[in-house]
Design an enzyme around this catalytic site. Sequence first.
Site, PDB file in Angstrom:
ATOM      1  N   ARG A  55     -20.912  -9.174  73.854  1.00 35.62           N
ATOM      2  CA  ARG A  55     -20.700  -7.942  73.085  1.00 35.62           C
ATOM      3  C   ARG A  55     -21.430  -6.777  73.757  1.00 35.62           C
ATOM      4  NH1 ARG A  55     -24.050  -6.959  69.339  1.00 35.62           N
ATOM      5  NH2 ARG A  55     -24.038  -9.027  68.373  1.00 35.62           N
ATOM      6  N   TYR A 107      -2.695  13.426  67.053  1.00 32.84           N
ATOM      7  CA  TYR A 107      -2.110  12.126  66.721  1.00 32.84           C
ATOM      8  C   TYR A 107      -2.446  11.766  65.256  1.00 32.84           C
ATOM      9  CZ  TYR A 107      -1.985   7.024  66.559  1.00 32.84           C
ATOM     10  OH  TYR A 107      -1.768   5.724  66.183  1.00 32.84           O
ATOM     11  N   ASP A 179      -8.860  14.048  74.053  1.00 32.26           N
ATOM     12  CA  ASP A 179      -8.028  12.846  74.120  1.00 32.26           C
ATOM     13  C   ASP A 179      -7.078  13.028  75.299  1.00 32.26           C
ATOM     14  OD1 ASP A 179      -6.026  10.905  73.797  1.00 32.26           O
ATOM     15  OD2 ASP A 179      -6.296  10.859  71.618  1.00 32.26           O
ATOM     16  N   LYS A 204      -1.833   2.793  76.232  1.00 33.43           N
ATOM     17  CA  LYS A 204      -0.715   3.585  76.734  1.00 33.43           C
ATOM     18  C   LYS A 204      -0.676   3.515  78.267  1.00 33.43           C
ATOM     19  CE  LYS A 204      -0.100   4.369  72.393  1.00 33.43           C
ATOM     20  NZ  LYS A 204      -1.341   4.439  71.705  1.00 33.43           N
TER      21      LYS A 204
HETATM   22  N1  PLP Z   1      -4.704   8.891  70.860  1.00 29.17           N
HETATM   23  C1  PLP Z   1      -3.384   9.087  71.069  1.00 29.17           C
HETATM   24  C2  PLP Z   1      -2.917  10.371  71.700  1.00 29.17           C
HETATM   25  C3  PLP Z   1      -2.468   8.100  70.685  1.00 29.17           C
HETATM   26  O1  PLP Z   1      -1.155   8.316  70.899  1.00 29.17           O
HETATM   27  C4  PLP Z   1      -2.944   6.910  70.084  1.00 29.17           C
HETATM   28  C5  PLP Z   1      -2.019   5.852  69.644  1.00 29.17           C
HETATM   29  O2  PLP Z   1      -0.812   6.042  69.604  1.00 29.17           O
HETATM   30  C6  PLP Z   1      -4.317   6.760  69.876  1.00 29.17           C
HETATM   31  C7  PLP Z   1      -5.169   7.767  70.291  1.00 29.17           C
HETATM   32  C8  PLP Z   1      -4.873   5.530  69.219  1.00 29.17           C
HETATM   33  O3  PLP Z   1      -4.948   4.476  70.132  1.00 29.17           O
HETATM   34  P1  PLP Z   1      -4.766   2.929  69.740  1.00 29.17           P
HETATM   35  O4  PLP Z   1      -3.391   2.768  69.164  1.00 29.17           O
HETATM   36  O5  PLP Z   1      -4.971   2.238  71.051  1.00 29.17           O
HETATM   37  O6  PLP Z   1      -5.827   2.606  68.743  1.00 29.17           O
END
Ligand code: PLP
Length: 386
Positions: A55, A107, A179, A204
Amino acid sequence: MGEHEQQQGWGFETRAIHTGQAPDPTSGAVVTPITLSTTFAQDGVGNHKGFEYSRSGNPTRTALETCVASLEGARHGMAFASGLAAEDNVLRLLSPGDRVLLGNDAYGGTFRLIAKVWAPLGVSWSAVDLTDTDALAAEWPSDTRMVWLETPTNPLLTCVDIEAVAAIAHAHGALVVVDNTFATPFLQTPLTFGADVVVHSATKYLGGHSDVVGGFLALDDDELADRLRFTQNAAGAVPAPFDCYLVLRGVKTLGLRVERHCANARAVVDLLTSHPAVERVLYPQLPDHPGHAAAAKQMRDFGGMVSFTLAGGLQAALEVVRHTEVFTLAESLGAVESLIEHPGQMTHASAAGSPLQVPDSLVRLSVGIESASDLVADLEQALDHV
Ligand code: PLP
């Protein structure tokens, strides 16, 4: 010159393939081993080879953290079990009474985490237009401790000038979190524009094959990194070694894939901009896109995500997403295969009724790396059903 400095001088693709991934010293294995061991032998109490318990740290995870940190041009990298786990780790820097300013088309999951998990614990939030920096500077709430910025955004592909927002935020002592999921470090490195922390959904483009959920944080500041690493271990939302291996494997081809995503997106945009059923195409390369100037300033190319609205509204949008064959109707994005979705009823359903609600005529494409002609033909036949 030390190993770190030498590797920072390497090009992006060389770092993606080699940084943190030297052949295994015991066996010579060229591919980073998946270390499943949860615990590590010590020669004497506290005398170990850098790992005690998985961990807190794991060799496969360290390889991933070293590699992606390098791609972001960051001193520190931390891998998490999901993008939202990485985001949650950052939000733990806040205390009750602190405010987060969130871009008004962030998001939906980020919005849900802040508004439904952290707000009941006393963290305040406001959804604001981060592209309007004059208004941001003029109406800055004094309790703001963090600005949460996505660029390009999911799903409207709004682009925010990171440098301009960072200048305002830093003048008020607030942290800037970017992000970078949609752009990837191949197209954009937010730390070079003044961001304090970069967040990824590694699910992604970093993973890139729709077979692993993961998250990542990259940053330069040593003290902030200590705090975030403390919570990574203390709250424990770490990825499994196999998941780290999958992301690391994906990252090796990130540059190649993203180049092709961008080229295919351009072919799709050419079709959409000339199709009568399409009302508006949202792609940062288009000169009439409101984020074009910011994207051109801070991105190397314009990415593989394309959104568009249908002149025929909700019904037309639902018809299009129902009729594609190469584009699979599914959530998520950023992988080799092309995906299509209806944000209003799928990925962004949790934002319904909030300031982050998206138009119901909107369709989002994650343009994959298949043959461009097949993608264009598929969309054309789906649009003919409208
Ligand atoms: N940030 C963006 C721009 C996203 O599109 C997503 C998920 O679609 C996330 C964060 C969250 O990531 P996760 O689905 O891996 O938890």
